[in-house]
Design a protein around this motif. Structure first.
Motif, PDB file in Angstrom:
ATOM      1  N   ASP A 124      30.932  17.810 -31.670  1.00  0.00           N
ATOM      2  CA  ASP A 124      30.597  16.881 -32.743  1.00  0.00           C
ATOM      3  C   ASP A 124      31.859  16.080 -33.032  1.00  0.00           C
ATOM      4  O   ASP A 124      32.804  16.578 -33.666  1.00  0.00           O
ATOM      5  CB  ASP A 124      30.146  17.650 -33.981  1.00  0.00           C
ATOM      6  N   LEU A 125      31.908  14.845 -32.541  1.00  0.00           N
ATOM      7  CA  LEU A 125      33.124  14.053 -32.543  1.00  0.00           C
ATOM      8  C   LEU A 125      34.274  14.859 -31.937  1.00  0.00           C
ATOM      9  O   LEU A 125      34.195  15.270 -30.802  1.00  0.00           O
ATOM     10  CB  LEU A 125      33.443  13.545 -33.954  1.00  0.00           C
ATOM     11  N   PHE A 126      35.325  15.148 -32.723  1.00  0.00           N
ATOM     12  CA  PHE A 126      36.528  15.764 -32.159  1.00  0.00           C
ATOM     13  C   PHE A 126      36.563  17.282 -32.270  1.00  0.00           C
ATOM     14  O   PHE A 126      37.591  17.895 -31.965  1.00  0.00           O
ATOM     15  CB  PHE A 126      37.766  15.184 -32.854  1.00  0.00           C
ATOM     16  N   SER A 127      35.473  17.902 -32.668  1.00  0.00           N
ATOM     17  CA  SER A 127      35.506  19.329 -33.008  1.00  0.00           C
ATOM     18  C   SER A 127      35.923  20.224 -31.853  1.00  0.00           C
ATOM     19  O   SER A 127      36.493  21.298 -32.077  1.00  0.00           O
ATOM     20  CB  SER A 127      34.141  19.774 -33.550  1.00  0.00           C
ATOM     21  N   ALA A 128      35.665  19.822 -30.601  1.00  0.00           N
ATOM     22  CA  ALA A 128      35.954  20.699 -29.460  1.00  0.00           C
ATOM     23  C   ALA A 128      36.806  20.027 -28.385  1.00  0.00           C
ATOM     24  O   ALA A 128      36.859  20.492 -27.256  1.00  0.00           O
ATOM     25  CB  ALA A 128      34.645  21.198 -28.836  1.00  0.00           C
ATOM     26  N   PHE A 184      36.530   6.914 -37.513  1.00  0.00           N
ATOM     27  CA  PHE A 184      37.770   6.227 -37.856  1.00  0.00           C
ATOM     28  C   PHE A 184      38.575   6.970 -38.921  1.00  0.00           C
ATOM     29  O   PHE A 184      39.794   6.766 -39.028  1.00  0.00           O
ATOM     30  CB  PHE A 184      37.489   4.786 -38.271  1.00  0.00           C
ATOM     31  N   ALA A 185      37.933   7.848 -39.667  1.00  0.00           N
ATOM     32  CA  ALA A 185      38.665   8.652 -40.641  1.00  0.00           C
ATOM     33  C   ALA A 185      39.485   9.755 -39.986  1.00  0.00           C
ATOM     34  O   ALA A 185      40.445  10.250 -40.577  1.00  0.00           O
ATOM     35  CB  ALA A 185      37.696   9.261 -41.655  1.00  0.00           C
ATOM     36  N   THR A 186      39.130  10.122 -38.745  1.00  0.00           N
ATOM     37  CA  THR A 186      39.773  11.272 -38.102  1.00  0.00           C
ATOM     38  C   THR A 186      40.420  10.956 -36.764  1.00  0.00           C
ATOM     39  O   THR A 186      41.144  11.787 -36.218  1.00  0.00           O
ATOM     40  CB  THR A 186      38.754  12.401 -37.888  1.00  0.00           C
ATOM     41  N   VAL A 187      40.204   9.767 -36.217  1.00  0.00           N
ATOM     42  CA  VAL A 187      40.648   9.479 -34.850  1.00  0.00           C
ATOM     43  C   VAL A 187      42.168   9.359 -34.735  1.00  0.00           C
ATOM     44  O   VAL A 187      42.751   9.674 -33.683  1.00  0.00           O
ATOM     45  CB  VAL A 187      39.976   8.199 -34.308  1.00  0.00           C
TER      46      VAL A 187
END
Length: 244
Positions: A124-128, A184-187
């Protein structure tokens, strides 16, 4: 009549539903091959078919520094990351939330013979994706804006848009641009110094909402490529953190 047209009014195009129906008709509840940018890719059931103008535009624009570490986020069949590997990337992490897409990408990685340079994860997006930062992040995100969640009921069952073998609605619609906002909040923490995001968009999207997200998160966009089919524009941007 159901309220399927409410979604069309949300994205501001009377012809959008016709465009979507044309795309959905390309799906069969079985695997098939597509050729894009001179390469052949297998497409499994329930995975986004990359034989679409926005993906072709993105594919034509993939450029990576030699030796780059690449993340293909929302990889689908793995097309963008595989092209990046063909064009000089040292490695690529492929990530998708759809289990069918993960398996599809694994099949294409094997077909390309690049398993030693590829990692494929359900994420899920960057989770893994791990903690190692990337030089290039490729994102062909769903750009169709909807004010409410999208499912077969809000589009209308009679449209036949959602059925076995067809990807989930989240492959096409991002209600409230929540996914883009989360991205964009976490990238930033996943970008290496000097790294960039290659990002696809369209004049069918909600540009005002996108610009508000980029301003809030302090990113700047540089136009890379536009292709047209009729009145539709398919756009590719290079996005970097704004350091000013």
């Amino acid at each position: 009549m159901t309220n399927k047209m409410s979604i069309v009014s949300d994205v501001g195009s009377d012809t959008l539903l016709t465009r979507l129906e044309t795309h959905w008709q390309s799906y069969e509840n079985k695997s098939f091959d597509v050729e894009i940018a001179g390469e052949s890719f297998i497409v499994h059931p329930a995975v986004y078919n990359p034989d679409a103008p926005i993906t072709r535009t993105m594919a034509h624009a993939v450029e990576v520094p030699a030796g780059a570490r690449v993340l293909d986020l929302g990889c689908g069949v793995g097309l963008l990351g595989l092209l990046a590997l063909r064009r000089g990337a040292a490695s690529c992490v492929f990530a998708d939330l759809n289990p069918a897409a993960v398996q599809n990408t694994i099949a294409n990685v094997a077909q390309f013979g690049v398993g030693d340079r590829a990692t494929v994860v359900l994420s899920d997006l960057f989770s893994a994706v791990g903690e190692t930062p990337f030089d290039v992040i490729l994102l062909n995100a769903p750009f169709l804006y909807a004010a409410t969640d999208v499912n077969k009921l809000t589009l209308g069952e009679e449209s036949g848009l959602f059925r076995p073998g067809v990807p989930p609605a989240t492959s096409f619609f991002d209600p409230g641009y929540k996914l883009i906002a989360r991205f964009f909040a976490t990238v930033r923490e996943h970008l290496a110094p000097g790294g960039f995001i290659q990002f696809a968009f369209s004049n069918l999207g909600n540009r005002q909402a996108l610009d508000e997200i980029l301003t809030q998160q302090r990113f700047r966009m540089e136009h890379v490529r536009t292709e047209n089919t009729g009145s539709f524009e398919w756009q590719v941007y290079r996005v970097r953190p704004d350091v000013t």
